[in-house]
Design a protein around this motif. Structure first.
Motif, PDB file in Angstrom:
ATOM      1  N   PHE A   1      31.477  -6.455 200.678  1.00  0.00           N
ATOM      2  CA  PHE A   1      31.138  -5.052 200.408  1.00  0.00           C
ATOM      3  C   PHE A   1      30.346  -4.460 201.573  1.00  0.00           C
ATOM      4  O   PHE A   1      30.588  -3.326 202.001  1.00  0.00           O
ATOM      5  CB  PHE A   1      30.321  -4.936 199.129  1.00  0.00           C
ATOM      6  CG  PHE A   1      31.147  -4.751 197.884  1.00  0.00           C
ATOM      7  CD1 PHE A   1      31.860  -3.580 197.673  1.00  0.00           C
ATOM      8  CD2 PHE A   1      31.231  -5.750 196.933  1.00  0.00           C
ATOM      9  CE1 PHE A   1      32.630  -3.404 196.536  1.00  0.00           C
ATOM     10  CE2 PHE A   1      31.990  -5.581 195.786  1.00  0.00           C
ATOM     11  CZ  PHE A   1      32.695  -4.412 195.593  1.00  0.00           C
TER      12      PHE A   1
ATOM     13  N   ASP B   1      39.461  -7.233 196.462  1.00  0.00           N
ATOM     14  CA  ASP B   1      40.031  -5.899 196.656  1.00  0.00           C
ATOM     15  C   ASP B   1      40.491  -5.673 198.091  1.00  0.00           C
ATOM     16  O   ASP B   1      41.386  -4.856 198.332  1.00  0.00           O
ATOM     17  CB  ASP B   1      39.022  -4.833 196.236  1.00  0.00           C
ATOM     18  CG  ASP B   1      38.823  -4.804 194.734  1.00  0.00           C
ATOM     19  OD1 ASP B   1      39.795  -5.076 194.015  1.00  0.00           O
ATOM     20  OD2 ASP B   1      37.698  -4.529 194.284  1.00  0.00           O
TER      21      ASP B   1
ATOM     22  N   HIS C   1      39.199   3.599 197.731  1.00  0.00           N
ATOM     23  CA  HIS C   1      37.918   3.115 197.206  1.00  0.00           C
ATOM     24  C   HIS C   1      37.623   3.750 195.852  1.00  0.00           C
ATOM     25  O   HIS C   1      37.156   3.072 194.917  1.00  0.00           O
ATOM     26  CB  HIS C   1      36.807   3.441 198.210  1.00  0.00           C
ATOM     27  CG  HIS C   1      35.492   2.811 197.905  1.00  0.00           C
ATOM     28  ND1 HIS C   1      34.593   3.360 197.001  1.00  0.00           N
ATOM     29  CD2 HIS C   1      34.899   1.674 198.365  1.00  0.00           C
ATOM     30  CE1 HIS C   1      33.510   2.600 196.936  1.00  0.00           C
ATOM     31  NE2 HIS C   1      33.673   1.573 197.739  1.00  0.00           N
ATOM     32  N   THR C   2      37.896   5.043 195.709  1.00  0.00           N
ATOM     33  CA  THR C   2      37.667   5.736 194.434  1.00  0.00           C
ATOM     34  C   THR C   2      38.570   5.190 193.345  1.00  0.00           C
ATOM     35  O   THR C   2      38.149   5.048 192.189  1.00  0.00           O
ATOM     36  CB  THR C   2      37.891   7.247 194.615  1.00  0.00           C
ATOM     37  OG1 THR C   2      36.959   7.755 195.584  1.00  0.00           O
ATOM     38  CG2 THR C   2      37.696   7.997 193.304  1.00  0.00           C
TER      39      THR C   2
ATOM     40  N   TYR D   1      36.711   1.895 192.398  1.00  0.00           N
ATOM     41  CA  TYR D   1      35.317   1.874 191.966  1.00  0.00           C
ATOM     42  C   TYR D   1      34.815   3.195 191.389  1.00  0.00           C
ATOM     43  O   TYR D   1      33.671   3.266 190.945  1.00  0.00           O
ATOM     44  CB  TYR D   1      34.414   1.477 193.149  1.00  0.00           C
ATOM     45  CG  TYR D   1      34.869   0.236 193.858  1.00  0.00           C
ATOM     46  CD1 TYR D   1      34.823  -1.014 193.236  1.00  0.00           C
ATOM     47  CD2 TYR D   1      35.369   0.292 195.159  1.00  0.00           C
ATOM     48  CE1 TYR D   1      35.237  -2.161 193.891  1.00  0.00           C
ATOM     49  CE2 TYR D   1      35.785  -0.844 195.826  1.00  0.00           C
ATOM     50  CZ  TYR D   1      35.723  -2.067 195.187  1.00  0.00           C
ATOM     51  OH  TYR D   1      36.146  -3.202 195.823  1.00  0.00           O
TER      52      TYR D   1
ATOM     53  N   SER E   1      33.634   7.308 191.506  1.00  0.00           N
ATOM     54  CA  SER E   1      32.757   8.077 192.393  1.00  0.00           C
ATOM     55  C   SER E   1      31.852   8.963 191.556  1.00  0.00           C
ATOM     56  O   SER E   1      31.940   8.990 190.324  1.00  0.00           O
ATOM     57  CB  SER E   1      33.588   8.956 193.348  1.00  0.00           C
ATOM     58  OG  SER E   1      34.251   9.977 192.624  1.00  0.00           O
TER      59      SER E   1
END
Length: 344
Positions: free
Chosen positions: A44, A53, A318-319, A322, A324
Motif C-alpha cells: 500500500f 490487488d 483504486h476507487t 476501496y 472514496s
C-alpha cells in the motif's frame, strides 16, 4: 487542445546518461524487487494498492507478460506495473528507485513509459466516452443519490475544470500561464459521478483557457446529447458552476444579485454537493503525488498530459477497489474493477 510537442524522453535520457560524465549510467548489481516478500502494508505504501490487488490490477489491465522496450530491455508485467505505480506514487527521482528495482535509471525510464503508453492506448477511452456500461446501468441510482441531497431529480454528475501546475517551460510560457492561479499549468475538464468515479476527463488544454471554452471544445455536449436521455427523450443533466453555459444537459446556479430565498437556497444546496468534484481532483493528487510536484513535470520533455490521464484512470481503479470520500458521501457503491476496466 494543447499540442505538447513531446520530445522522445527515453532517447534523450539515454543520451544524457551516456555522455554526462558527472552522472554515468548506473549498472546496479543488487537484487531485483522481491514482490512476494512484501507485506500488504508495504505494498500500500509503495504502490497504493494491496498485494493481491496489484496482481488483480495487472491481470485486469491485460498488461503483456513481457514488456519489451525500445532498447530491447525486457520486464515482466508485474515489475513494469510496480515501476509505474511507484514512480507515480511519490515524486521520486529515478535514482531513488535503483535500490528498489535493481535496474539502471535509463531502463526504468523506458519501462515506465512503455507501461504508461500501454495503459493510455488500451484504456484511455474509459475517460473519454460516456458510452460506458456502468454509467448506463447505474444511471438511475446515481440520480437518486443526488436527489436525496439536493433539489435536482435528473442530475447524475458534476463538472468542473482543474489547473495542474507544471514547471515553467523555456518557450510558449504565456500560452500555459494562468493569470487567475498565477502559475503555469495544464487544464483538464472532469465529470465526477456520485459513485466516486471520474466519468469523463478531457484535456490537456492551455492553462489560460476558460472553463466555458474548454467545454465547447471538448465535444462533451455532443456526447451528452447522444447518451444522456431517457427512452421518452427527457434529458439527464450535469451540474457545474457559474462559468458553464446552461442547456438541457448542463445546469448551473442562479445568477444575479436579486435572487429569491428559494433561489439562494437552491444555490447553497447545490454548492454543497458539487464539492465532490474537488474531492476527485484531490484524490488523484494525494494518491499519486508525482502528479502534484510541478518541478518534476517538464512540459516539452515529458508527456505531462498523459501522466495525468493515466493517473486519473488508476485513481478510478483504486476507487473501484476501496471506495472514496465521494462514495461515502452519496452512499453509492462503484462498479467492480473488472466491470469498470473491461466495460462489462
Amino acid at each position: 487542445m494543447l499540442d505538447e510537442r513531446i520530445i522522445d524522453q527515453e532517447e534523450l535520457f539515454i543520451l544524457w546518461s551516456s555522455f554526462n560524465c558527472r552522472s554515468p549510467q548506473l549498472a546496479p548489481d543488487g537484487p531485483r524487487l522481491n514482490f512476494d516478500a512484501l507485506t500488504d502494508e508495504q505494498s500500500f505504501s509503495m504502490f497504493r494498492f494491496g498485494k493481491d490487488d496489484v496482481l488483480r490490477l495487472r491481470t485486469t489491465l491485460g498488461i503483456p507478460e513481457k514488456i519489451i522496450c525500445k532498447n530491447k530491455s525486457v520486464s515482466s508485467s508485474l515489475e513494469a506495473l510496480c515501476i509505474l505505480l511507484r514512480r507515480l506514487a511519490y515524486p521520486n527521482r529515478l535514482a531513488d528507485l535503483v535500490t528498489i528495482f535493481g535496474r539502471s535509471e535509463p531502463e526504468m525510464s523506458l519501462i515506465f513509459n512503455s507501461t504508461l503508453d500501454f495503459i493510455y492506448n488500451v484504456h484511455g477511452d474509459k475517460l473519454t466516452s460516456l458510452n460506458q456500461r456502468w454509467i448506463q446501468r447505474d444511471l438511475q441510482t446515481l440520480m437518486n443519490s443526488v436527489d436525496r441531497l439536493c433539489p435536482l431529480q435528473n442530475c447524475w454528475g458534476f463538472i468542473d475544470g482543474t489547473l495542474r501546475p507544471v514547471s515553467r517551460p523555456s518557450q510558449y510560457q504565456e500560452t500555459i500561464y494562468s493569470g487567475h492561479k498565477r502559475t503555469h499549468g495544464l487544464k483538464f475538464q472532469s465529470v465526477m459521478a456520485p459513485n466516486g468515479l471520474i466519468a469523463n476527463l478531457s484535456g490537456p488544454y492551455e492553462g489560460k483557457r476558460h472553463d466555458a471554452g474548454i467545454f465547447r471544445e471538448s465535444n462533451l455536449a455532443n456526447d451528452l446529447l447522444r447518451n444522456m436521455n431517457s427512452p421518452n427523450g427527457e434529458p439527464f443533466c450535469l451540474y457545474g458552476d457559474a462559468a458553464y453555459p446552461i442547456n438541457q444537459h448542463l445546469l448551473g446556479p442562479f445568477k444575479g444579485i436579486n435572487l429569491t430565498a428559494q433561489e439562494l437556497e437552491f444555490n447553497r444546496q447545490m454548492s454543497s454537493v458539487r464539492q465532490c468534484v474537488e474531492w476527485g481532483f484531490n484524490k488523484v493528487s494525494k494518491l499519486f503525488a508525482f502528479l502534484d510536484f510541478k518541478k518534476n513535470l517538464k512540459l516539452y520533455l515529458q508527456p505531462v498530459g498523459k501522466y495525468y490521464l493515466v493517473g486519473a484512470f488508476l485513481t478510478n481503479c483504486h476507487t473501484c477497489l476501496y471506495g472514496s470520500v465521494t462514495t461515502d458521501y452519496f452512499g453509492v457503491v462503484p462498479p467492480l474493477l473488472e466491470e469498470y476496466v473491461n466495460n462489462l
